[in-house]
Design a protein around this motif. Sequence first.
Motif, PDB file in Angstrom:
ATOM      1  N   LEU A 196      77.912  40.052  -4.190  1.00  0.00           N
ATOM      2  CA  LEU A 196      78.138  41.248  -4.996  1.00  0.00           C
ATOM      3  C   LEU A 196      78.087  42.526  -4.174  1.00  0.00           C
ATOM      4  O   LEU A 196      78.802  43.488  -4.460  1.00  0.00           O
ATOM      5  N   SER A 197      77.260  42.549  -3.143  1.00  0.00           N
ATOM      6  CA  SER A 197      77.165  43.763  -2.324  1.00  0.00           C
ATOM      7  C   SER A 197      78.447  44.016  -1.540  1.00  0.00           C
ATOM      8  O   SER A 197      78.681  45.142  -1.093  1.00  0.00           O
ATOM      9  N   ALA A 198      79.285  42.999  -1.397  1.00  0.00           N
ATOM     10  CA  ALA A 198      80.523  43.164  -0.634  1.00  0.00           C
ATOM     11  C   ALA A 198      81.581  43.946  -1.405  1.00  0.00           C
ATOM     12  O   ALA A 198      82.446  44.587  -0.799  1.00  0.00           O
ATOM     13  N   ASP A 199      81.544  43.912  -2.727  1.00  0.00           N
ATOM     14  CA  ASP A 199      82.609  44.567  -3.488  1.00  0.00           C
ATOM     15  C   ASP A 199      82.096  45.343  -4.710  1.00  0.00           C
ATOM     16  O   ASP A 199      82.838  45.579  -5.661  1.00  0.00           O
ATOM     17  N   HIS A 200      80.822  45.712  -4.692  1.00  0.00           N
ATOM     18  CA  HIS A 200      80.272  46.565  -5.735  1.00  0.00           C
ATOM     19  C   HIS A 200      79.509  47.735  -5.095  1.00  0.00           C
ATOM     20  O   HIS A 200      79.044  47.623  -3.955  1.00  0.00           O
ATOM     21  N   ASP A 201      79.396  48.806  -5.837  1.00  0.00           N
ATOM     22  CA  ASP A 201      78.693  49.993  -5.337  1.00  0.00           C
ATOM     23  C   ASP A 201      77.213  49.983  -5.681  1.00  0.00           C
ATOM     24  O   ASP A 201      76.415  50.671  -5.034  1.00  0.00           O
ATOM     25  N   VAL A 202      76.820  49.230  -6.692  1.00  0.00           N
ATOM     26  CA  VAL A 202      75.428  49.157  -7.111  1.00  0.00           C
ATOM     27  C   VAL A 202      75.218  47.848  -7.854  1.00  0.00           C
ATOM     28  O   VAL A 202      76.121  47.342  -8.525  1.00  0.00           O
ATOM     29  N   ILE A 203      74.023  47.281  -7.703  1.00  0.00           N
ATOM     30  CA  ILE A 203      73.647  46.052  -8.400  1.00  0.00           C
ATOM     31  C   ILE A 203      72.453  46.376  -9.287  1.00  0.00           C
ATOM     32  O   ILE A 203      71.461  46.955  -8.828  1.00  0.00           O
ATOM     33  N   LEU A 204      72.545  46.012 -10.559  1.00  0.00           N
ATOM     34  CA  LEU A 204      71.454  46.198 -11.509  1.00  0.00           C
ATOM     35  C   LEU A 204      70.908  44.826 -11.889  1.00  0.00           C
ATOM     36  O   LEU A 204      71.675  43.905 -12.162  1.00  0.00           O
ATOM     37  N   THR A 205      69.585  44.686 -11.884  1.00  0.00           N
ATOM     38  CA  THR A 205      68.983  43.412 -12.273  1.00  0.00           C
ATOM     39  C   THR A 205      68.001  43.635 -13.414  1.00  0.00           C
ATOM     40  O   THR A 205      67.466  44.724 -13.588  1.00  0.00           O
ATOM     41  N   THR A 206      67.772  42.587 -14.188  1.00  0.00           N
ATOM     42  CA  THR A 206      66.715  42.598 -15.197  1.00  0.00           C
ATOM     43  C   THR A 206      65.858  41.352 -14.996  1.00  0.00           C
ATOM     44  O   THR A 206      66.378  40.249 -14.805  1.00  0.00           O
ATOM     45  N   GLY A 207      64.553  41.546 -15.028  1.00  0.00           N
ATOM     46  CA  GLY A 207      63.616  40.435 -14.917  1.00  0.00           C
ATOM     47  C   GLY A 207      63.280  40.086 -13.479  1.00  0.00           C
ATOM     48  O   GLY A 207      63.941  40.504 -12.521  1.00  0.00           O
ATOM     49  N   GLY A 208      62.197  39.332 -13.328  1.00  0.00           N
ATOM     50  CA  GLY A 208      61.837  38.795 -12.025  1.00  0.00           C
ATOM     51  C   GLY A 208      61.229  39.775 -11.060  1.00  0.00           C
ATOM     52  O   GLY A 208      61.322  39.578  -9.837  1.00  0.00           O
ATOM     53  N   ILE A 209      60.566  40.849 -11.564  1.00  0.00           N
ATOM     54  CA  ILE A 209      60.056  41.858 -10.625  1.00  0.00           C
ATOM     55  C   ILE A 209      58.544  42.052 -10.724  1.00  0.00           C
ATOM     56  O   ILE A 209      58.001  42.952 -10.093  1.00  0.00           O
ATOM     57  N   SER A 210      57.869  41.211 -11.498  1.00  0.00           N
ATOM     58  CA  SER A 210      56.407  41.316 -11.559  1.00  0.00           C
ATOM     59  C   SER A 210      55.792  40.460 -10.456  1.00  0.00           C
ATOM     60  O   SER A 210      56.436  40.189  -9.443  1.00  0.00           O
ATOM     61  N   ALA A 211      54.570  39.996 -10.664  1.00  0.00           N
ATOM     62  CA  ALA A 211      53.848  39.283  -9.609  1.00  0.00           C
ATOM     63  C   ALA A 211      53.747  37.783  -9.875  1.00  0.00           C
ATOM     64  O   ALA A 211      52.934  37.103  -9.260  1.00  0.00           O
ATOM     65  N   GLY A 212      54.593  37.277 -10.784  1.00  0.00           N
ATOM     66  CA  GLY A 212      54.531  35.863 -11.115  1.00  0.00           C
ATOM     67  C   GLY A 212      55.093  34.971 -10.030  1.00  0.00           C
ATOM     68  O   GLY A 212      55.822  35.417  -9.128  1.00  0.00           O
ATOM     69  N   ALA A 213      54.773  33.680 -10.128  1.00  0.00           N
ATOM     70  CA  ALA A 213      55.224  32.714  -9.118  1.00  0.00           C
ATOM     71  C   ALA A 213      56.732  32.549  -9.112  1.00  0.00           C
ATOM     72  O   ALA A 213      57.312  32.112  -8.106  1.00  0.00           O
ATOM     73  N   PHE A 214      57.400  32.879 -10.232  1.00  0.00           N
ATOM     74  CA  PHE A 214      58.842  32.687 -10.313  1.00  0.00           C
ATOM     75  C   PHE A 214      59.600  34.014 -10.397  1.00  0.00           C
ATOM     76  O   PHE A 214      60.748  34.042 -10.806  1.00  0.00           O
TER      77      PHE A 214
END
Length: 434
Positions: free
Chosen positions: A268-286
């Motif tokens: 995605l970084s090859a052909d997009h100007d920005v990437i937005l994500t949701t989830g997966g940013i706390s301190a959990g194992a996954f």
Amino acid sequence: MSHSSGQSGATSPEAYYQRVMQLCSQAAPTATAHIPVDVFACGRVLAADVRATWPVPPHANSAMDGFLVHRADLPAAGAGPRSLAVCGDVPAGSAPQLPAPGQAVRIMTGAPIPEFPAQLADTPDLLVVPVEDTDVPAGPGPLPSEVTIKRAPRRSNIRARGENLQPGDVLATSGSVVDPGTVAALLSAGVSTIAVRPNLRVAIISSGAELLPLHPGTPTPQTLPAGKIPDSNGPMLAALVRAAGYSQLSTHHSIDDPRALRGLFDKLSADHDVILTTGGISAGAFDVVRHVLSTSEQSWFGHCAQKPGAPQGHGLWKDTPVLCLPGNPVAAFVSFHLYLAPALALLSGAQAAPTLWARPQLSAQAASDFPAAPPGKLAVVPVSVDYSGARPQAVAYSSGGIGSHFVASLAGTTALAAYATAVSAGDPLDIYPF
């Protein structure tokens, strides 16, 4: 408005806003494209100041339907009506006509008038007597041979050439967003082509093995498989991005696999100007988004002193900004409006708001008690607004507290309320429309 939040170890919302904007400022576009000024220019960001080619108005013209006469031919104060011979007709779009002394020319709104200096707009020798101040009936009709002026107008009823804008004047500045009013202004000033920034290309990743994407045209299962929840974050974020004016976007889902996520970031970084994500940013194992992005440049993950939406993060992946939202849907919704909407504007080349709260604000009244903010945190609550009374009424999105998972209560919300101390029904409350 000043909002305080001082939870130990947490970043203030204002400080996080500045962090996000600093990251995105490094990736703001410098390329330009030249496009025609039409309806499709709306939403584009100007890459340079635009100056007028023509004056606005382009010629002196009548502000009224009526009769063009010489000031000296008007009835004197205290005198009776005065009749003048009508020597011509000037509808809009025709050439100007100058009445001879003692005569009148019938003229329509917008029709041209022989030129006079702009600085004399209020005191020219010529003026327009509104048809209502004559003995001629208003509306369509044959050209009369004579007109009787019943009373002299107080104003000239003439718009001077260049009264609104002169050639060379700046009518739109670099970094401003073209809207319908700008389209009208540009074309009126003789500007048919503009330099704009490229369209922002946005990628959206909803992460989590628990998410079940519901694809259009695919039958919805009667019951969810064990442990699964519908992926509402991805479509919600796509809708928010589109509503903000960005149509070039792609949506993706990633399971909790670091290798797969790295590959998706690479692609995605090859052909997009920005990437937005949701989830997966706390301190959990996954929480793999945090795990993978923490190895990138300028990455930051931590907590903001706000509820909902405490977990936040961002970084660069091969020079492409990656902006990370919490996984709980209300937290993601609130965080988009606080941080991502202004970040996307900056990345598109628009002028950046200097502070988090430098945004449209409305003074409202709490329709009921609002849930208290946790100690040291800022409550940021989606609200709907009732405008039917004397003062706008802010209605909290949920009566069950500040639940970051109360996604079913987001329907119809149009603003955010932000407060640090308790709010009771009837209290004044500042809200920020989306």
